[in-house]
Motif scaffolding. Structure first.
Motif, PDB file in Angstrom:
ATOM      1  N   SER A 163       0.815  -1.213   0.000  1.00 22.07           N
ATOM      2  CA  SER A 163       0.000   0.000   0.000  1.00 22.07           C
ATOM      3  C   SER A 163       0.846   1.259   0.000  1.00 22.07           C
ATOM      4  O   SER A 163       0.375   2.312  -0.276  1.00 22.07           O
ATOM      5  CB  SER A 163      -0.942   0.010   1.188  1.00 22.07           C
ATOM      6  N   ILE A 169      -4.131  -8.338   7.918  1.00 17.48           N
ATOM      7  CA  ILE A 169      -4.681  -7.132   7.339  1.00 17.48           C
ATOM      8  C   ILE A 169      -4.503  -5.973   8.291  1.00 17.48           C
ATOM      9  O   ILE A 169      -4.173  -4.871   7.903  1.00 17.48           O
ATOM     10  CB  ILE A 169      -6.180  -7.325   7.031  1.00 17.48           C
ATOM     11  N   ARG A 170      -4.751  -6.219   9.546  1.00 17.88           N
ATOM     12  CA  ARG A 170      -4.606  -5.177  10.545  1.00 17.88           C
ATOM     13  C   ARG A 170      -3.950  -5.732  11.779  1.00 17.88           C
ATOM     14  O   ARG A 170      -3.921  -6.940  11.995  1.00 17.88           O
ATOM     15  CB  ARG A 170      -5.980  -4.628  10.920  1.00 17.88           C
ATOM     16  N   ASP A 178      -4.872  -5.000  14.955  1.00 20.50           N
ATOM     17  CA  ASP A 178      -5.607  -5.080  16.222  1.00 20.50           C
ATOM     18  C   ASP A 178      -6.360  -6.390  16.363  1.00 20.50           C
ATOM     19  O   ASP A 178      -6.603  -7.101  15.412  1.00 20.50           O
ATOM     20  CB  ASP A 178      -6.576  -3.895  16.378  1.00 20.50           C
ATOM     21  N   ASN A 195     -16.147  -2.094  16.361  1.00 16.82           N
ATOM     22  CA  ASN A 195     -16.702  -1.019  17.169  1.00 16.82           C
ATOM     23  C   ASN A 195     -17.527  -0.174  16.210  1.00 16.82           C
ATOM     24  O   ASN A 195     -17.006   0.684  15.512  1.00 16.82           O
ATOM     25  CB  ASN A 195     -15.547  -0.209  17.780  1.00 16.82           C
ATOM     26  N   LEU A 196     -18.834  -0.449  16.146  1.00 17.82           N
ATOM     27  CA  LEU A 196     -19.673   0.196  15.149  1.00 17.82           C
ATOM     28  C   LEU A 196     -20.682   1.117  15.804  1.00 17.82           C
ATOM     29  O   LEU A 196     -21.008   0.966  16.972  1.00 17.82           O
ATOM     30  CB  LEU A 196     -20.439  -0.858  14.335  1.00 17.82           C
ATOM     31  N   ARG A 197     -21.192   2.046  15.001  1.00 16.07           N
ATOM     32  CA  ARG A 197     -22.268   2.891  15.515  1.00 16.07           C
ATOM     33  C   ARG A 197     -23.516   2.666  14.676  1.00 16.07           C
ATOM     34  O   ARG A 197     -23.434   2.308  13.502  1.00 16.07           O
ATOM     35  CB  ARG A 197     -21.864   4.368  15.485  1.00 16.07           C
ATOM     36  N   GLU A 198     -24.659   2.916  15.289  1.00 13.09           N
ATOM     37  CA  GLU A 198     -25.923   2.815  14.579  1.00 13.09           C
ATOM     38  C   GLU A 198     -26.028   3.992  13.619  1.00 13.09           C
ATOM     39  O   GLU A 198     -25.451   5.057  13.852  1.00 13.09           O
ATOM     40  CB  GLU A 198     -27.102   2.891  15.571  1.00 13.09           C
ATOM     41  N   ASP A 199     -26.822   3.818  12.570  1.00 10.21           N
ATOM     42  CA  ASP A 199     -26.984   4.888  11.592  1.00 10.21           C
ATOM     43  C   ASP A 199     -28.056   5.858  12.062  1.00 10.21           C
ATOM     44  O   ASP A 199     -29.118   6.000  11.465  1.00 10.21           O
ATOM     45  CB  ASP A 199     -27.368   4.282  10.230  1.00 10.21           C
TER      46      ASP A 199
END
Lengths: 442, 142
Positions: free
Chosen positions: B41, B98-99, B101, B106-110
């Motif tokens: 990358s 890939i990462r 961590d 850790n997501l948020r609602e829309d």
């Protein structure tokens, strides 16, 4: 706004929408994907980088099927989709009239969006415009966007290159921005193809450089915006503030099972029903019209008749009153009832058209209207015969003229009988019996 | 990167074994079929290549005087070489990550959330021409 200490949090809905779109575009989904920082400086990018997906996007290697409109020659096309990825939107930059400063609106900065990159498979402006229209159709069918280019819900940049026939390498590509509608996509591409072809023909193909041009709607041409000196170095690196996007097969399957019938599947199904391409495209292109049509069919209506009513009288009404099909008062069930009533002979076709306008504007039921206005077709030969006798007896002069050779007067008599029957007489029977009586056979 | 280059050049590891799997005269080939050749990358720099400081400064929009370039170039080179120690690690049996961590998502609602102190946001804008932020006219992206 790039405020120190503020961290991004991934919106769960965009993942769902990305999977829906990836599946609808027949892509391979990456069950594990990540975000990267695309770094550059511009006033509408407060952080100095845009969170995007660089080397591992959420979906790759798909395609879209479409049918070109008949007025442009028709034909089926299949265009490849290179990738679909998630990224964040930048703000909006407006340039002031007098030119020494610009204005930034950051309201949409940070809002997630999906970027779709196609394979260089299109060959004309109309193919590209139809591709964009199909993407709009797909996102509307999926319910993930209204796809309105005017609102900026769907934005499009194109890259155009040409090469001499027989050459396998692509020519230098030119990017075109500021395309705000499907028709400008069409016209800008065709213009750019001509511009590049002209340079080739003048032996000046080296004048075609990799650059970004703007489409000027007023002048109907592309103009240089800036020349790209080499590729930009965006210094991509993995975004540390956002986690990996992990899709489980169960998650993907549940979304896959919830997908509605997509435009391509609908078009093929309508085609199999025996509808012409013109009918297919009209009925399938607008999701709401297709739904209405399908509902009418599931209430038992004849396919071709339903198509004709919707494409004819109903479409004309909608255009006149500037309504969408969701606004008309005629329900699919009642349309089916109307079609059935005419087919069975309960009412005549003419009466059917008359009550259609009332049904469209005010709603109500076919059965109700027939009863209320006493519209049932008169198909009893005896009753028709009586009416004909009455009309003939009231118009002796015309009868004499008819028998003297003016056979066109049959229309006059037919009209009078219709009037007498309040439009309810079965036209076929009427004319048959009328002819017999006029010619003195009964 | 040194060890990755090694992976790309050889498609198999030849391991002579003295275990019971094969006799000494029949060495078996261990074929690696889980190689992933990935596009990197960022520009990869081997520890041999010095950093292009003027170029870096240009892209980062940091102005450097010539003496600063002279002073900083070796220091930045040292930092790169310090990271270059990672090249000594044997990655033969390691699947590329890939990462880094291990935390879950850790997501948020829309759902829109109102920020209570919009005035402070707007007050922090140096040049405000309601409702826009006024900026110098810039036409070229990088």
């Amino acid at each position: 706004m790039g405020l120190p200490g503020a961290l991004p949090v991934l919106n769960s809905k965009v993942i769902e929408f990305a999977v829906k779109l990836g599946l609808a575009l027949n892509c391979k989904l990456s069950l594990n994907s990540k975000f990267d920082r695309k770094q550059y400086f511009y006033p509408d990018l407060p952080k100095g980088y845009q969170i995007s997906q660089f080397d591992i996007p959420i979906a790759t290697g798909g395609y879209v099927d479409l049918d070109l409109p008949l007025e442009f020659g028709g034909g089926h096309r299949k265009f490849g989709i290179t990738r679909v990825h998630i990224e964040e939107d930048a703000g909006k930059l407006l340039h002031s009239g007098n030119g020494d400063y610009s204005q930034v609106d950051l309201n949409r900065a940070g809002v997630p969006l999906l970027e779709i990159v196609s394979e260089p498979d299109m060959r004309t402006g109309i193919e590209a415009a139809e591709y964009a229209a199909e993407l709009q159709r797909v996102v509307r069918y999926l319910g993930i966007s209204n796809g309105n280019m005017q609102e900026g819900s769907l934005r499009c940049d194109v890259n155009v290159s040409i090469r001499p026939v027989g050459q396998s390498e692509f020519g230098t590509k030119v990017e075109i921005k500021n395309l705000n509608s499907f028709s400008s996509i069409n016209r800008a591409i065709d213009f750019e193809i001509s511009r590049q072809a002209l340079l080739h023909s003048q032996g000046q193909s080296d004048q075609i450089v990799q650059e970004t041009r703007l489409w000027e709607e007023g002048a109907q041409k592309t103009v240089t915006m800036r020349k790209k000196e080499g590729l930009s170095d965006y210094r991509y690196f993995p975004e540390p503030d956002l986690p990996e996007v992990i899709l489980t097969p169960e998650y993907v399957d549940s979304i896959s099972n919830s997908l509605p019938e997509l435009p391509e599947a609908k078009r093929r199904r309508y085609e199999k029903m025996g509808l012409s391409m013109q009918d297919v495209l009209f009925l399938a292109n607008d999701m709401n019209v297709a739904e209405y049509f399908d509902a009418t069919l599931s209430s038992g209506a004849d396919i071709k008749l339903a198509a004709n009513w919707i494409m004819g009288d109903i479409a004309a009404y909608m255009k006149n009153e500037k309504l969408s099909i969701n606004d008309i008062k005629l329900t699919p069930q009642e349309l089916a009832e109307l079609i059935a009533s005419i087919k069975s002979g309960t009412i005549s076709g003419k009466i059917g058209k008359e009550i259609l306008s009332e049904l469209l504007a005010k709603g109500g039921t076919v059965k109700g209207l027939i009863e209320e206005k006493d519209l049932i077709q008169i198909a009893d030969p005896v009753e028709i015969g009586k009416m004909i006798d009455k009309v003939i007896s009231e118009n002796p002069k015309q009868l004499e003229q008819y028998r003297g050779g003016k056979t066109k007067l049959q229309g006059f008599f037919a009209g009078q009988v219709m009037k007498l029957s309040k439009g309810k007489a079965n036209p076929g029977l009427l004319n048959k019996i009328l002819l017999e009586k006029l010619n003195g056979q009964s | 990167m040194g060890s990755r280059a090694l992976l790309m050049l050889t498609n198999f590891n030849f391991k002579a074994t003295v275990s019971s799997f094969g006799s000494a005269s029949n060495p078996f080939f261990l074929i690696k079929n889980n190689l992933r050749i990935r596009n990197f990358s960022t520009k990869t720099r081997s520890s041999l290549q010095p950093p292009d400081l003027p170029g870096l400064a240009e892209t980062a929009r940091i102005s450097l005087a010539p003496n600063e370039v002279e002073e900083f170039a070796p220091k930045i080179g040292q930092v790169i070489d310090w990271f270059g120690q990672l090249q000594a690690v044997d990655l033969d049996n390691v699947e590329p990550a890939i990462r880094a961590d291990t935390e879950g998502d850790n997501l948020r609602e829309d759902v829109p959330q109102t920020f209570e102190n919009k005035e402070a946001l707007i007050a922090s804008v140096p040049s405000y021409e309601e409702p826009y932020i006024k900026v110098p006219k810039v036409l070229n992206k990088e």
